[in-house]
Motif scaffolding. Structure first.
Motif, PDB file in Angstrom:
ATOM      1  N   VAL A 173     -26.228 -20.521  19.013  1.00 53.67           N
ATOM      2  CA  VAL A 173     -25.538 -19.405  19.645  1.00 53.67           C
ATOM      3  C   VAL A 173     -24.071 -19.791  19.801  1.00 53.67           C
ATOM      4  CG1 VAL A 173     -25.371 -17.911  21.660  1.00 53.67           C
ATOM      5  CG2 VAL A 173     -27.607 -18.693  20.869  1.00 53.67           C
ATOM      6  N   VAL A 174     -23.184 -18.959  19.252  1.00 50.01           N
ATOM      7  CA  VAL A 174     -21.749 -19.228  19.321  1.00 50.01           C
ATOM      8  C   VAL A 174     -21.145 -18.404  20.456  1.00 50.01           C
ATOM      9  CG1 VAL A 174     -19.574 -19.284  18.068  1.00 50.01           C
ATOM     10  CG2 VAL A 174     -21.723 -19.606  16.827  1.00 50.01           C
ATOM     11  N   LEU A 175     -20.552 -19.097  21.421  1.00 48.18           N
ATOM     12  CA  LEU A 175     -19.931 -18.450  22.572  1.00 48.18           C
ATOM     13  C   LEU A 175     -18.423 -18.629  22.525  1.00 48.18           C
ATOM     14  CD1 LEU A 175     -22.396 -19.616  25.385  1.00 48.18           C
ATOM     15  CD2 LEU A 175     -22.496 -17.540  23.987  1.00 48.18           C
ATOM     16  N   GLY A 176     -17.726 -17.764  23.219  1.00 44.96           N
ATOM     17  CA  GLY A 176     -16.273 -17.839  23.305  1.00 44.96           C
ATOM     18  C   GLY A 176     -15.839 -17.273  24.635  1.00 44.96           C
ATOM     19  N   HIS A 177     -15.443 -15.979  24.625  1.00 42.34           N
ATOM     20  CA  HIS A 177     -15.210 -15.277  25.873  1.00 42.34           C
ATOM     21  C   HIS A 177     -16.537 -15.179  26.645  1.00 42.34           C
ATOM     22  CE1 HIS A 177     -11.159 -14.005  24.717  1.00 42.34           C
ATOM     23  NE2 HIS A 177     -11.647 -13.704  23.523  1.00 42.34           N
ATOM     24  N   ILE A 215     -26.079 -24.484  21.715  1.00 44.34           N
ATOM     25  CA  ILE A 215     -24.967 -23.643  22.131  1.00 44.34           C
ATOM     26  C   ILE A 215     -23.660 -24.336  21.757  1.00 44.34           C
ATOM     27  CG2 ILE A 215     -23.750 -22.645  24.104  1.00 44.34           C
ATOM     28  CD1 ILE A 215     -26.458 -22.327  25.477  1.00 44.34           C
ATOM     29  N   VAL A 216     -22.807 -23.594  21.060  1.00 44.38           N
ATOM     30  CA  VAL A 216     -21.489 -24.126  20.698  1.00 44.38           C
ATOM     31  C   VAL A 216     -20.425 -23.134  21.154  1.00 44.38           C
ATOM     32  CG1 VAL A 216     -22.326 -25.484  18.747  1.00 44.38           C
ATOM     33  CG2 VAL A 216     -21.629 -23.120  18.388  1.00 44.38           C
ATOM     34  N   HIS A 217     -19.209 -23.633  21.304  1.00 41.43           N
ATOM     35  CA  HIS A 217     -18.121 -22.812  21.817  1.00 41.43           C
ATOM     36  C   HIS A 217     -17.017 -22.694  20.772  1.00 41.43           C
ATOM     37  CE1 HIS A 217     -20.244 -24.110  25.447  1.00 41.43           C
ATOM     38  NE2 HIS A 217     -19.795 -23.000  25.996  1.00 41.43           N
ATOM     39  N   ASN A 218     -16.573 -21.479  20.558  1.00 39.17           N
ATOM     40  CA  ASN A 218     -15.425 -21.221  19.698  1.00 39.17           C
ATOM     41  C   ASN A 218     -14.180 -21.262  20.589  1.00 39.17           C
ATOM     42  OD1 ASN A 218     -13.425 -20.262  18.041  1.00 39.17           O
ATOM     43  ND2 ASN A 218     -14.583 -18.527  17.256  1.00 39.17           N
ATOM     44  N   PRO A 219     -13.311 -22.243  20.388  1.00 33.35           N
ATOM     45  CA  PRO A 219     -12.144 -22.349  21.257  1.00 33.35           C
ATOM     46  C   PRO A 219     -11.101 -21.263  21.003  1.00 33.35           C
ATOM     47  CG  PRO A 219     -12.021 -23.989  19.516  1.00 33.35           C
ATOM     48  CD  PRO A 219     -13.364 -23.334  19.392  1.00 33.35           C
ATOM     49  N   ALA A 220     -11.228 -20.560  19.875  1.00 29.68           N
ATOM     50  CA  ALA A 220     -10.265 -19.513  19.535  1.00 29.68           C
ATOM     51  C   ALA A 220     -11.011 -18.282  19.024  1.00 29.68           C
ATOM     52  CB  ALA A 220      -9.269 -20.016  18.487  1.00 29.68           C
ATOM     53  N   SER A 256     -16.102 -17.904  14.181  1.00 30.58           N
ATOM     54  CA  SER A 256     -17.370 -18.139  14.879  1.00 30.58           C
ATOM     55  C   SER A 256     -18.490 -18.463  13.899  1.00 30.58           C
ATOM     56  CB  SER A 256     -17.749 -16.913  15.716  1.00 30.58           C
ATOM     57  OG  SER A 256     -16.904 -16.771  16.834  1.00 30.58           O
ATOM     58  N   VAL A 257     -18.515 -17.767  12.762  1.00 25.36           N
ATOM     59  CA  VAL A 257     -19.528 -18.064  11.749  1.00 25.36           C
ATOM     60  C   VAL A 257     -19.412 -19.509  11.288  1.00 25.36           C
ATOM     61  CG1 VAL A 257     -20.344 -17.541   9.420  1.00 25.36           C
ATOM     62  CG2 VAL A 257     -19.735 -15.679  10.968  1.00 25.36           C
ATOM     63  N   ARG A 258     -18.192 -19.942  11.019  1.00 23.14           N
ATOM     64  CA  ARG A 258     -17.997 -21.313  10.533  1.00 23.14           C
ATOM     65  C   ARG A 258     -18.459 -22.336  11.570  1.00 23.14           C
ATOM     66  NH1 ARG A 258     -15.472 -23.384   6.360  1.00 23.14           N
ATOM     67  NH2 ARG A 258     -14.574 -21.353   5.828  1.00 23.14           N
ATOM     68  N   ILE A 259     -18.101 -22.136  12.821  1.00 27.55           N
ATOM     69  CA  ILE A 259     -18.507 -23.070  13.873  1.00 27.55           C
ATOM     70  C   ILE A 259     -20.029 -23.099  14.000  1.00 27.55           C
ATOM     71  CG2 ILE A 259     -18.491 -23.386  16.385  1.00 27.55           C
ATOM     72  CD1 ILE A 259     -15.544 -22.454  16.297  1.00 27.55           C
ATOM     73  N   LEU A 304     -22.256 -22.382  11.608  1.00 33.37           N
ATOM     74  CA  LEU A 304     -22.829 -23.038  10.431  1.00 33.37           C
ATOM     75  C   LEU A 304     -22.693 -24.547  10.519  1.00 33.37           C
ATOM     76  CD1 LEU A 304     -21.597 -20.712   7.532  1.00 33.37           C
ATOM     77  CD2 LEU A 304     -23.836 -20.736   8.632  1.00 33.37           C
ATOM     78  N   GLN A 305     -21.581 -25.009  11.049  1.00 29.91           N
ATOM     79  CA  GLN A 305     -21.373 -26.454  11.197  1.00 29.91           C
ATOM     80  C   GLN A 305     -22.382 -27.070  12.157  1.00 29.91           C
ATOM     81  OE1 GLN A 305     -17.277 -26.313  12.454  1.00 29.91           O
ATOM     82  NE2 GLN A 305     -16.487 -26.739  10.399  1.00 29.91           N
ATOM     83  N   ALA A 306     -22.835 -26.283  13.131  1.00 31.83           N
ATOM     84  CA  ALA A 306     -23.740 -26.814  14.141  1.00 31.83           C
ATOM     85  C   ALA A 306     -25.204 -26.812  13.702  1.00 31.83           C
ATOM     86  CB  ALA A 306     -23.593 -26.019  15.435  1.00 31.83           C
ATOM     87  N   LEU A 307     -25.536 -26.074  12.651  1.00 36.21           N
ATOM     88  CA  LEU A 307     -26.906 -26.067  12.141  1.00 36.21           C
ATOM     89  C   LEU A 307     -27.205 -27.369  11.411  1.00 36.21           C
ATOM     90  CD1 LEU A 307     -27.123 -22.443  10.708  1.00 36.21           C
ATOM     91  CD2 LEU A 307     -28.486 -23.332  12.614  1.00 36.21           C
ATOM     92  N   SER A 308     -28.450 -27.752  11.400  1.00 39.99           N
ATOM     93  CA  SER A 308     -28.822 -28.980  10.708  1.00 39.99           C
ATOM     94  C   SER A 308     -28.682 -28.790   9.196  1.00 39.99           C
ATOM     95  CB  SER A 308     -30.259 -29.367  11.057  1.00 39.99           C
ATOM     96  OG  SER A 308     -31.175 -28.420  10.544  1.00 39.99           O
TER      97      SER A 308
END
Length: 231
Positions: free
Chosen positions: A62-66, A82-87, A95-98, A100-104
């Motif tokens: 799950v990608v979170l930001g705001h 859970i990962v956070h998009n800083p921007a 957000s998609v890229r972040i 995908l990076q977090a998936l195994s």
């Protein structure tokens, strides 16, 4: 339980991951988190997690930001990453890229889903996986919904193979699914359907009104958010 793909006449297990996008600001809904709108008392982000789990998806990021703190509190009981998009204002591709990076790296395929789709259930995810199995040489399967004889329009979620995930992470393609589809139509398998659920998401107060008119159900803010003033 995972999904099955046919290969060389035998059925072998394919491992599916999902990126669930929930980083938006909800600016057109008063700066409130769309993912926490409730249908039948259940937040939309939780409904998505239940649907993905029920369809046999193996892992979810799950990608979170705001609104990260509020959304994380709502889903912390799920076995997810859970990962956070800083921007997050840089757009969906970031957000998609972040995610995908977090998936195994062991995954065979990836689903990208939106947290603000109130009607998507496990059967819809299973149908998408079925369409992906029939994609032939294409890299991505995308729902395409025709409503009342009108133009067929793309929907969500979408699903693509691990090779495309690797392309995006290597920086060789734009990770925004819509932009990539426009640039590579020959690599897209369209899943034609009359299932309107793939087209329903919530961005504006008018979307809330249309949802109620079409379904007879009302999306409601949890009490703490309902007290906030829409600007």
């Amino acid at each position: 339980m995972g999904c099955l793909l046919k290969a060389n006449g035998l059925y072998s297990r394919t491992t599916v991951g999902a990126v669930l996008l929930a980083a938006g600001a909800g600016s057109r809904l008063g700066g409130r988190p769309k993912a926490l709108l409730e249908l039948g008392g259940v937040p939309l982000v939780m409904r998505q997690l239940v649907a993905l789990s029920g369809a046999g998806v193996d892992e979810v990021v799950v990608v979170l930001g705001h609104h990260a703190e509020a959304i994380e509190a709502a889903v912390k009981q799920f076995p997810i990453t859970i990962v956070h998009n800083p921007a997050p204002d840089e757009g969906q591709a970031s957000s998609v890229r972040i995610g995908l990076q977090a998936l195994s790296p062991r995954l065979d395929a990836v689903i990208v889903a939106l947290a603000d789709q109130p009607l998507i259930d496990a059967q819809d995810i299973v149908a998408l996986i079925g369409a992906f199995k029939k994609r032939g040489d294409a890299a991505m399967a995308v729902p395409r919904v025709r409503v009342d004889g009108g133009e067929a329009l793309p929907g969500n979620p979408v699903m693509f193979d691990a090779a495309l995930r690797d392309e995006w992470l290597a920086g060789e393609a734009d990770a925004a699914c819509r932009k990539w589809r426009l640039a590579h139509p020959e690599r897209v398998h369209w899943f034609d359907t009359d299932n309107r659920r793939y087209r329903v998401d919530i961005d504006t107060p008018e979307d809330l009104e249309r949802f109620t008119a079409a379904t007879g159900h009302t999306l409601q803010w949890p009490a703490a958010l309902a007290r906030e003033t829409i600007v």
